[in-house]
Structure formats: structure tokens, C-alpha cells
Write a protein that holds these residues in place. Structure first.
Motif: not given
Length: 139
Positions: A93, A97, A121, A125
Motif C-alpha cells: 500500500t 501511494a 486499502k 490511504h
């Protein structure tokens, strides 16, 4: 902390290893990190790319290549390396990002939104939500 002379000695040692065995990936890996300590981003990239060719799923090097290309301003290359790192199995994750950040910088916002939408997920974020201009997630 390493002293400057120690860094030079380490570099000479790893270069001697490569002179005997140009495919020694440990030497390439550490020469890449030593190059970063000297501020030589392009040499670091050269060594890290050698490692990535030999070990295409070695996450730390893939992510580092994304970071170094992003710092150089080559966002297309950064996006490619972050995507490769993102695709390595595991919870990636934070790397997703970073990929979203670069896609947004490139103006590929729809692609960034689609990536986030496909990965719940990642979509939650906080940094991704901020980058995509969405309100903070509620619990």
C-alpha cells in the motif's frame, strides 16, 4: 557512522569484487548505496538496475529505483519502477501511494483513480485520498 575513508575503502573493495565477477549482485547493491552516499544518483541507478535485472522481484531495489528516478525528475521511469515494486506480492500500500503520487504529477489522474478504486486499502490511504482530492476516509 562510516568515515569518508571507510566509504572509499568499501567502494574499492566492491569494485574489486566486480572486476572478478561482474555479476556479483551484492557488490552492485552496496555500490549503489555507496553512490547515493556520495550523491551520485546516476551511478546508484546503474548498480540498482543491474540488481533488478538479476532479481526482478527484489522489492527494496525496485522501490529505490522509483525513488531515485523521481528525485531525478524522470517521472515516467519512476512510475514504471514504482509499479513493478507495487506488483511484488505482499502489502504494498505505501508503494501504491508513491505510484499514485507520480501518476498525479504526470497528469494521469484517471489512471491513479482507477488504481486506487481497484485496491480498497489503497483507496483508503490518507495520502492517496489527499492526492486524488477526496475527503478523508471515515471509519
Amino acid at each position: 557512522a562510516w568515515m569518508e575513508g571507510d566509504l572509499d575503502a568499501a567502494r574499492a573493495g566492491y569494485e574489486a569484487v566486480l572486476a572478478v565477477n561482474p555479476d556479483d549482485m551484492s557488490a552492485h547493491y552496496w555500490l549503489g548505496h555507496l553512490a547515493l552516499k556520495r550523491g551520485d544518483r546516476r551511478e546508484a541507478i546503474r548498480h540498482f538496475e543491474a540488481v533488478a535485472r538479476a532479481f526482478p522481484d527484489y522489492f527494496p531495489v525496485l522501490k529505490e529505483l522509483g525513488r531515485q528516478y523521481e528525485k531525478l525528475g524522470d517521472l515516467e521511469a519512476a512510475a514504471r519502477w514504482y509499479r513493478r515494486a507495487w506488483e511484488v506480492p505482499g502489502d504494498r500500500t505505501p508503494t501504491g501511494a508513491l505510484l499514485v503520487r507520480v501518476l498525479v504529477k504526470l497528469g494521469r489522474v484517471d489512471e491513479a483513480r482507477a488504481l486506487a478504486a481497484a485496491h480498497p486499502k489503497l483507496a483508503r490511504h490518507p495520502r492517496v485520498r489527499e492526492l486524488l482530492g477526496e475527503p478523508p476516509a471515515t471509519r
